[in-house]
Design a protein around this motif. Structure first.
Motif, PDB file in Angstrom:
ATOM      1  N   LEU A  17       0.828  -1.209   0.000  1.00  0.00           N
ATOM      2  CA  LEU A  17       0.000   0.000   0.000  1.00  0.00           C
ATOM      3  C   LEU A  17       0.860   1.255   0.000  1.00  0.00           C
ATOM      4  O   LEU A  17       0.620   2.193  -0.765  1.00  0.00           O
ATOM      5  N   ILE A  18       1.867   1.276   0.861  1.00  0.00           N
ATOM      6  CA  ILE A  18       2.777   2.423   0.925  1.00  0.00           C
ATOM      7  C   ILE A  18       3.500   2.588  -0.407  1.00  0.00           C
ATOM      8  O   ILE A  18       3.619   3.701  -0.938  1.00  0.00           O
ATOM      9  N   LYS A  19       3.965   1.480  -0.961  1.00  0.00           N
ATOM     10  CA  LYS A  19       4.656   1.516  -2.256  1.00  0.00           C
ATOM     11  C   LYS A  19       3.759   2.146  -3.319  1.00  0.00           C
ATOM     12  O   LYS A  19       4.211   2.983  -4.108  1.00  0.00           O
ATOM     13  N   GLY A  20       2.486   1.766  -3.341  1.00  0.00           N
ATOM     14  CA  GLY A  20       1.560   2.321  -4.316  1.00  0.00           C
ATOM     15  C   GLY A  20       1.412   3.831  -4.196  1.00  0.00           C
ATOM     16  O   GLY A  20       1.427   4.548  -5.201  1.00  0.00           O
ATOM     17  N   PHE A  21       1.276   4.328  -2.959  1.00  0.00           N
ATOM     18  CA  PHE A  21       1.165   5.774  -2.733  1.00  0.00           C
ATOM     19  C   PHE A  21       2.428   6.499  -3.195  1.00  0.00           C
ATOM     20  O   PHE A  21       2.353   7.543  -3.840  1.00  0.00           O
TER      21      PHE A  21
END
Length: 75
Positions: A17-21
């Motif tokens: 999720l963090i990677k996507g942001f």
């Protein structure tokens, strides 16, 4: 360019999720399984801690994005 850990995610789901942001903002991300709390080599699959790493020159921007992501309530 060196990569540094900007966040220690609790598991692979949080790390992704963090990677996507971050990638949506143009920041290249490397996810790396972490053995930091255990020392040596340990394998936990998707349930273990994951280091979210970014280029050194993007650390401040990445920290700001993660901070904003963590304090915004889900509507």
């Amino acid at each position: 360019m060196n990569y540094r850990t900007v966040k220690l995610a609790q598991n692979n789901i949080e790390a992704e999720l963090i990677k996507g942001f971050l990638e949506a903002e143009g920041i290249k991300v490397i996810l790396k399984p972490s053995t930091q709390p255990y020392g040596g080599i340990a394998y936990f699959g998707d349930t273990g801690p994951i280091e979210v790493q970014v280029k050194e020159n993007q650390m401040l921007q990445a920290k700001s994005i993660i901070h904003d992501m963590e304090i915004k309530p889900v509507e």
